[in-house]
Each structure stands twice: as structure tokens, then as C-alpha cells.
Write an enzyme that holds these catalytic residues in place. Structure first.
Site, mmCIF file in Angstrom:
data_model
loop_
_atom_site.group_PDB
_atom_site.id
_atom_site.type_symbol
_atom_site.label_atom_id
_atom_site.label_comp_id
_atom_site.label_asym_id
_atom_site.label_seq_id
_atom_site.Cartn_x
_atom_site.Cartn_y
_atom_site.Cartn_z
ATOM 1 N N VAL A 130 1.236 -1.217 -0.311
ATOM 2 C CA VAL A 130 -0.274 -0.207 0.042
ATOM 3 C C VAL A 130 0.857 1.553 -0.453
ATOM 4 C CG1 VAL A 130 -1.580 1.494 1.099
ATOM 5 C CG2 VAL A 130 -1.899 -1.538 0.872
ATOM 6 N N ILE A 134 5.799 4.583 1.601
ATOM 7 C CA ILE A 134 5.722 5.146 2.431
ATOM 8 C C ILE A 134 4.685 4.040 3.659
ATOM 9 C CG2 ILE A 134 3.314 6.762 3.547
ATOM 10 C CD1 ILE A 134 2.747 7.920 0.517
ATOM 11 N N GLU A 188 0.995 -1.639 -13.075
ATOM 12 C CA GLU A 188 0.903 -2.715 -13.341
ATOM 13 C C GLU A 188 0.563 -3.699 -14.393
ATOM 14 O OE1 GLU A 188 0.620 -4.245 -9.963
ATOM 15 O OE2 GLU A 188 0.829 -2.481 -9.375
ATOM 16 N N ASP A 199 -6.476 -1.381 -9.050
ATOM 17 C CA ASP A 199 -5.204 -1.981 -8.188
ATOM 18 C C ASP A 199 -5.509 -0.448 -6.708
ATOM 19 O OD1 ASP A 199 -2.008 -1.717 -7.517
ATOM 20 O OD2 ASP A 199 -2.678 -0.040 -7.250
ATOM 21 N N LYS A 203 -5.945 -1.557 -2.198
ATOM 22 C CA LYS A 203 -4.913 -1.100 -0.965
ATOM 23 C C LYS A 203 -6.207 -0.525 -0.693
ATOM 24 C CE LYS A 203 -0.950 0.084 -4.475
ATOM 25 N NZ LYS A 203 -0.818 1.127 -5.378
ATOM 26 N N GLY A 300 7.605 2.221 -7.727
ATOM 27 C CA GLY A 300 9.394 2.355 -8.245
ATOM 28 C C GLY A 300 9.910 1.641 -7.301
HETATM 29 N N1 HSE Z 1 0.880 0.218 -10.089
HETATM 30 C C1 HSE Z 1 1.181 0.857 -8.369
HETATM 31 C C2 HSE Z 1 1.279 2.287 -8.999
HETATM 32 C C3 HSE Z 1 1.905 -0.166 -8.321
HETATM 33 O O1 HSE Z 1 0.884 3.025 -10.137
HETATM 34 O O2 HSE Z 1 0.449 3.202 -7.571
HETATM 35 C C4 HSE Z 1 2.450 0.567 -7.070
HETATM 36 O O3 HSE Z 1 1.677 0.139 -6.156
#
Ligand code: HSE
Length: 433
Positions: A130, A134, A188, A199, A203, A300
Site C-alpha cells: 500500500v 510510505i 501494473e 489497484d 489498497k 518504483g
Molecule cells: N501500479 C502501482 C501504482 C504500483 O501505480 O501505484 C505500486 O503499487
């Protein structure tokens, strides 16, 4: 003291970053925990040119790592649901602690995984899942443990935020920015997960569970992406003093919780409205501390590796005691509450509406009359000429907060008016105050 032996499964962007951070900072890490952490084994189908793994045992089969007697901690960085689930369950069955960056895995199978880990007395850590680098899981689960949490709202997909920022600042094309985000390793494997909000919903599901102490309920999250956001809406929102951000919102209500991901207008003077590019930010409103915000790189290689390595260190610190003292979801498992997730029709929100209407006397009164009949209070109205000389205008309205079902009825009534053409664009709005 004996070193902690780590097995890394997957040597892609995050796996490579994790290997490099563990190797580069080995001495600093040893000083923090009083033991060495060594990469004992790597399971990956192909090498990563950014990593010198020549001194490490490797296998093309990640399950070799999960079963290897020399490995203490299995780091799952292969992504996806099914193989990752099997890999993690195999590692747990073999008495290994698990560290993962896989939010999809935790959001969908976390309840089962934490139960299995608890039986075996091993830890499963997922900080990197998540908001990338951070440490927001730790902040909520541990730092805010004395609070009753009311709301968690965040920009939790770096790719989506990068795209919205580039579209706003540089008038770049959606598809072109997405390709760049993929090249930079933010997106992703299936980028629709980023742009359609899946995504972020993974999270948010995790954040809601650790905030409210409820089981993971990904299938109940309401999810809407950014692919339909058009430049006109970005421009009109700015004229009205707002920014459009892709937000995940988990809010405690009297009769349940709201769990929703969608584009949202936020007043431009809020800190979170100014979180740009691949950066993420999570705001938490809690009863004792008030509002706190956590900001940093959400994707990253090394930012995500930072969180993975911190989890490995957390696990290593438990080696001289039986297991982590922090439960997987931050609440004792038999104290988790089955809080119902409210259907989207029952959420409460303010709205931005945009529609095309004939530019003639009385039209505005007719449209605002529909909202007034539905008990919806208007905060601001803007009228814009669409094309010079045409008798059609863009009407933009901001409303006060109402229940979504009430807004659905009003929108249907507006779309049925003769003076209105096409459909009404609706973007939810949150003042986050
Ligand atoms: N694909 C995700 C994003 C990568 O762009 O935040 C990190 O979870």
C-alpha cells in the site's frame, strides 16, 4: 548471532530493488538489528541486469525457495493472485515468515493467509503493498493504535496520479502518459488495474481493514477509474477552485462503512490536492490525533523496496521472540467486526455535474428546478459556450452533499428533459474538511 536468511521470489522491478537495497545497505541494516540479513536464494525465471546475483543460489522455480530449509523469510514479489497465493501458503506451511508487496493477494486472500500464518506462528508483512515506500500500514496499525479511526482517504495509485498530473499540467494525451508510466516501472502488469481503479481498490480494502478492524472485503468495494475523465472537466474544476484526483475513500458511518474508489474533486487548497506525479498520500482522520497525512513515492523499484526491506527487518527483530506482536490486520483476529460495506447508492457525497443544454431563456431554471425538487442544494453554477454560434451550452454545477440514490434520480430526470442532450457527467466531490 546467526544471520537471517532471505529468499526472494521474483526479480523484476521490486525484486531487483529489494536485492540491491539489502546488499547496498547490509551494514546499516546489521547495525539496526544486531544480525546480518543475507539473501540466501533467489527464485526467478530470468535474471535482472540491474543486480549482481552471481554469489547467490538461484532457481527458476519459486516453490524451491518456499521449501528450502536454509530460508527463514520468503519475500514474495512475483505479483498476481493464484501462483502467489499458492507460493505464500506453501511458505507458511513450511514455517517461513512471509514479506510481500502484493496488494491484490492480501486484498483477495488475506483473511485465509493471516489465519494460516497464525496457526503456524509466523508473520506475514505487506507494508510495500500500500502506497509503495510510505510506511502507512505501520502508521495506522501501530502509530494510531490508540485512536478510533473515522476516515482514510488517499491517492494510492501512482500511475493514475502521474497520468492525471501530466494531463493537467502539460495537456498530454492519456495513452502516451500511460506508456511512459509503464516504462518507468510504475504500472501494473495489466495497466487497466491502474487506470480503472482496481489497484487502488486493493489498497483501500487493506487500509479499511486495518483502520476499522474488519475482515478484508475487496469484492464489496465500489470502483471507478480515470479513463473517462475529459480535459473539459479538468479545466472547469480548476476554474471552480478544485482539482480532480483519483481517491480511495474508506469512511465509517453509523450503519456500516463506505469503501469507494473514484475520481474526486478536492478543493485546490487542500494539501492532498497538491500531491502530483507518481507521489501518493494518505490522509487519516482519527478521534484523538485529528487529521494526519502520509506522503511519499507510491511506486518504483527502490521506494517499494524500502518498505519490503523494512518488513524483513521487522520480521528479523522477532527472531528472538516467538512471533510478531502486531496481528496481521492490527486487531486480534477474533475481535474483527463484520462491518457491512454500504452499497454505493447509500454513500453521501457532494457532486460536480456537467451537461449539454439548449442555450435559450428558462433552461437554467428548468434544470435547477429538477435539483431543487429532489431536495438538492446547488453550491455553484457555470455556463460555457461549447462552439461559437451554436445554441448549446455546457452547464456545470456543484452541489452540496446528498445520498447517491437521490442524485441518481435527479440525474435521470435531468437527462429526460427536452432541453438537455446526451448524458450528465457526474464526478463526486469531497471537501475533506
Ligand atoms: N501500479 C502501482 C501504482 C504500483 O501505480 O501505484 C505500486 O503499487
Amino acid at each position: 548471532m546467526k544471520p537471517i536468511r532471505v529468499g526472494i521470489c521474483g526479480l523484476g522491478t521490486v525484486g531487483g530493488g529489494t536485492f540491491n537495497v539489502l546488499t547496498r545497505n547490509a551494514e546499516e541494516i546489521r547495525r539496526r538489528i544486531g544480525r546480518e540479513i543475507i539473501v540466501e536464494m533467489i527464485g526467478a525465471r530470468r535474471p535482472n541486469p540491474a543486480c549482481d546475483t552471481s554469489a547467490v543460489r538461484t532457481s527458476k522455480d519459486v516453490f524451491d525457495v518456499a521449501r528450502d530449509p536454509e530460508v527463514d523469510v520468503v519475500v514474495e514479489l512475483i505479483g498476481g493472485y493464484d501462483v502467489a497465493r499458492e507460493l505464500v501458503m506453501t511458505a507458511i506451511a513450511n514455517g517461513k515468515h512471509v514479506v510481500t508487496a502484493n496488494k491484490a493477494l492480501i486484498a483477495l486472500h488475506g483473511n485465509e493467509i493471516f489465519a494460516a500464518a497464525s496457526v503456524k506462528g509466523v508473520s506475514v508483512c505487506y507494508e510495500a503493498g500500500v502506497a509503495g515506500g510510505i510506511p502507512v500500514i505501520k502508521a495506522i496499525r501501530e502509530g494510531l493504535a490508540g485512536n478510533r479511526i473515522n476516515t482514510v482517504a488517499g491517492i494510492i495509485n501512482g500511475t493514475g496520479n502521474f497520468i492525471l498530473t501530466e494531463m493537467r499540467d502539460k495537456a498530454r494525451d492519456f495513452a502516451d502518459v500511460l506508456v511512459e508510466a509503464q516504462k518507468l516501472g510504475y504500472a501494473e502488469a495489466d495497466p487497466t488495474f491502474d487506470v480503472e481503479g482496481i489497484d487502488a481498490a486493493h489498497k483501500l480494502t487493506i487500509l479499511a481493514s486495518i483502520a476499522f478492524g474488519s475482515p478484508l472485503q475487496f469484492e464489496k468495494a465500489y470502483t471507478e477509474g480515470i479513463s473517462k475523465i475529459c480535459p473539459d472537466d479538468v479545466k472547469y474544476a480548476e476554474e471552480l477552485g478544485y482539482r480532480i484526483k483519483h481517491l480511495g475513500i474508506a469512511r465509517r458511518r453509523e450503519n456500516g462503512i463506505e469503501l469507494r474508489v473514484h475520481p474526486t474533486l478536492i478543493p485546490e487548497d487542500r494539501l492532498i490536492a497538491n500531491v502530483d506525479g507518481v507521489m501518493n498520500a494518505v490522509m487519516v482522520d482519527a478521534d484523538a490525533v485529528g487529521t494526519t497525512m502520509y506522503y511519499g513515492a507510491g511506486a518504483g523499484a527502490e521506494p517499494t523496496a524500502s518498505a519490503v526491506v523494512a518488513d524483513i527487518i521487522d520480521v528479523a527483530r522477532t527472531f528472538d521472540s516467538p512471533a510478531s506482536s502486531v496481528p496481521g490486520l492490527g486487531f486480534v483476529s477474533d475481535e474483527l467486526l463484520d462491518l457491512p460495506v454500504l452499497p454505493v447508492e447509500e454513500i453521501e457525497s457532494a457532486y460536480y455535474l456537467r451537461l449539454d443544454a439548449s442555450d435559450q431563456p428558462g433552461v437554467m431554471t428548468t434544470i435547477t428546478g429538477v435539483l431543487s425538487d429532489a431536495g438538492i442544494n446547488i453550491e455553484a453554477i457555470l455556463q460555457k459556450e461549447v462552439h461559437a454560434g451554436e445554441q448549446v451550452a455546457h452547464i456545470i454545477m456543484l452541489t452540496h452533499s446528498v445520498q447517491e440514490s437521490q442524485m441518481n434520480r435527479a440525474i435521470a430526470a435531468i437527462e429526460a428533459l427536452d432541453v438537455v442532450s446526451g448524458t450528465v457527467t457526474r464526478i463526486r466531490m469531497d471537501r475533506l474538511d
